[in-house]
Design an enzyme around this catalytic site. Sequence first.
Site, PDB file in Angstrom:
ATOM      1  N   ARG A 134       2.469 -94.001 -41.465  1.00 14.80           N
ATOM      2  CA  ARG A 134       2.642 -95.425 -41.189  1.00 14.80           C
ATOM      3  C   ARG A 134       2.164 -95.657 -39.767  1.00 14.80           C
ATOM      4  O   ARG A 134       1.834 -94.739 -39.038  1.00 14.80           O
ATOM      5  CB  ARG A 134       4.071 -95.897 -41.401  1.00 14.80           C
ATOM      6  N   GLY A 135       2.063 -96.954 -39.447  1.00 10.68           N
ATOM      7  CA  GLY A 135       1.511 -97.303 -38.147  1.00 10.68           C
ATOM      8  C   GLY A 135       0.123 -97.877 -38.354  1.00 10.68           C
ATOM      9  O   GLY A 135      -0.717 -97.242 -39.000  1.00 10.68           O
ATOM     10  N   ALA A 136      -0.140 -99.047 -37.825  1.00  8.25           N
ATOM     11  CA  ALA A 136      -1.375 -99.760 -38.165  1.00  8.25           C
ATOM     12  C   ALA A 136      -2.638 -98.911 -38.030  1.00  8.25           C
ATOM     13  O   ALA A 136      -3.385 -98.744 -38.996  1.00  8.25           O
ATOM     14  CB  ALA A 136      -1.460-101.036 -37.329  1.00  8.25           C
ATOM     15  N   ARG A 141      -0.569-101.652 -48.497  1.00 10.73           N
ATOM     16  CA  ARG A 141       0.360-102.401 -47.623  1.00 10.73           C
ATOM     17  C   ARG A 141      -0.411-103.616 -47.085  1.00 10.73           C
ATOM     18  O   ARG A 141      -1.598-103.508 -46.779  1.00 10.73           O
ATOM     19  CB  ARG A 141       0.891-101.549 -46.456  1.00 10.73           C
ATOM     20  N   ASP A 190       0.506-104.988 -35.526  1.00 10.58           N
ATOM     21  CA  ASP A 190      -0.110-104.722 -36.823  1.00 10.58           C
ATOM     22  C   ASP A 190      -1.194-105.726 -37.153  1.00 10.58           C
ATOM     23  O   ASP A 190      -2.073-105.446 -37.983  1.00 10.58           O
ATOM     24  CB  ASP A 190       0.968-104.720 -37.919  1.00 10.58           C
ATOM     25  N   LYS A 215       6.530-104.862 -35.938  1.00  5.57           N
ATOM     26  CA  LYS A 215       7.756-104.467 -36.618  1.00  5.57           C
ATOM     27  C   LYS A 215       8.884-105.479 -36.432  1.00  5.57           C
ATOM     28  O   LYS A 215       9.080-105.989 -35.324  1.00  5.57           O
ATOM     29  CB  LYS A 215       8.190-103.097 -36.083  1.00  5.57           C
TER      30      LYS A 215
HETATM   31  C1  LIG Z   1       0.481 -98.370 -33.291  1.00  4.83           C
HETATM   32  S1  LIG Z   1       0.848 -99.723 -34.255  1.00  4.83           S
HETATM   33  C2  LIG Z   1       2.298 -99.193 -35.041  1.00  4.83           C
HETATM   34  C3  LIG Z   1       3.007-100.359 -35.670  1.00  4.83           C
HETATM   35  O1  LIG Z   1       3.210-100.091 -37.065  1.00  4.83           O
HETATM   36  C4  LIG Z   1       4.596-100.081 -37.292  1.00  4.83           C
HETATM   37  O2  LIG Z   1       4.949-100.521 -38.566  1.00  4.83           O
HETATM   38  P1  LIG Z   1       5.220 -99.429 -39.732  1.00  4.83           P
HETATM   39  O3  LIG Z   1       6.016 -98.322 -39.116  1.00  4.83           O
HETATM   40  O4  LIG Z   1       5.982-100.222 -40.787  1.00  4.83           O
HETATM   41  O5  LIG Z   1       3.859 -99.011 -40.208  1.00  4.83           O
HETATM   42  C5  LIG Z   1       5.141-101.005 -36.237  1.00  4.83           C
HETATM   43  O6  LIG Z   1       4.892-102.353 -36.542  1.00  4.83           O
HETATM   44  C6  LIG Z   1       4.356-100.541 -35.045  1.00  4.83           C
HETATM   45  O7  LIG Z   1       4.327-101.398 -33.960  1.00  4.83           O
END
Ligand SMILES: CSC[C@H]1O[C@H](OP(=O)(O)O)[C@H](O)[C@@H]1O
Length: 334
Positions: free
Chosen positions: A50-52, A84, A224, A235
């Site tokens: 996960r993580g953009a 997603r 994101d 988030k």
């Molecule tokens: C480096 S951007 C990471 C960004 O993604 C996270 O969401 P998720 O863990 O649901 O993929 C979160 O919004 C972070 O800021």
Amino acid sequence: MSQHSQVIAIEWRQQTLQLLDQRILPHQQQMIECQTAAETANAIREMVVRGAPAIGITAAYGIALDALAGRDLEAAYKVLAESRPTAVNLFWALERMAALGTSDGEQLLAEARRIHAEDIAHNLAMGQFGAELLGNNATVYTHCNTGALATGGHGTALGIIRSAWAGGKIKHVYAGETRPWLQGARLTAWELMQDNIPVSLVCDGAAAQLFRAEKPEWVIVGADRITANGDVANKIGTYSLAVLARHHGMKFMVAAPSTTFDLSLNSGNDIPIEQRPMSEVTSLQGIQIAPQKCQAINPSFDVTPAELIDAIVTERGVIHQPSVATVAALLDSH
Ligand SMILES: CSC[C@H]1O[C@H](OP(=O)(O)O)[C@H](O)[C@@H]1O
């Protein structure tokens, strides 16, 4: 002091894609192998990765997997695009792979590797730009996870913290736990402790009291999707931190590569917000914490309006006081 975290979330190995399973960190470190685009899409949807930026890199490798196996790429693009909805980096990566106009696996794999390598370079550049904004001996607050686990390496907001630490500018980091998925408690605290960066974990509900009592210099978060006017989807919980920071006279910084911008959208109102399963709120790692059949809402992101953001740090430089004009000035100038 190395600026590169040793944490590797995404690895191409022996013609397969290896992903560090972030659902079971920090107490178990286990790689999940993906051999098809469909398996890769499932890993993104289930938040193995996960993580953009990491999602975009992973999707690019997913395309390479099916191309190398001679599978139908139209289906591969579709299943990955449906994994997603909020992180625009996913769609940017898929469009970049498609723009090659080939189904040749080796060419597509080479492009996925370039996307991966470029992301790390972007993060190191952002790290320097962002670190320059911090005073010496800075105390900062961060939310969710934006480190090597959320990117190709080093990180965005956490990359700035790493670079500032390397420059001797960080006194202490406060990391919000980030319910319900606990990216802060399980991932950010782990990454920072791996790097011996002083960190204290904070319940999301304790941020206001901390801001009033300690007034950290900056809140530093990732993104994101960022729209043309500088609104930021990130988030869930980010918007409340921005309101709190403004109320307490603290500064609010967003770190994101230019691949996170979606200039086709005029404002954050247009960003699709992922709604995840209620069970992520009503249970914790498989243990029911709310009454059975309890209803819940679980928006995975919220939108912070540009007027609450003091700086957006990209690999191309810093957008101060984000607006349509300042976003365009930076992105159009390169
Ligand atoms: C480096 S951007 C990471 C960004 O993604 C996270 O969401 P998720 O863990 O649901 O993929 C979160 O919004 C972070 O800021």
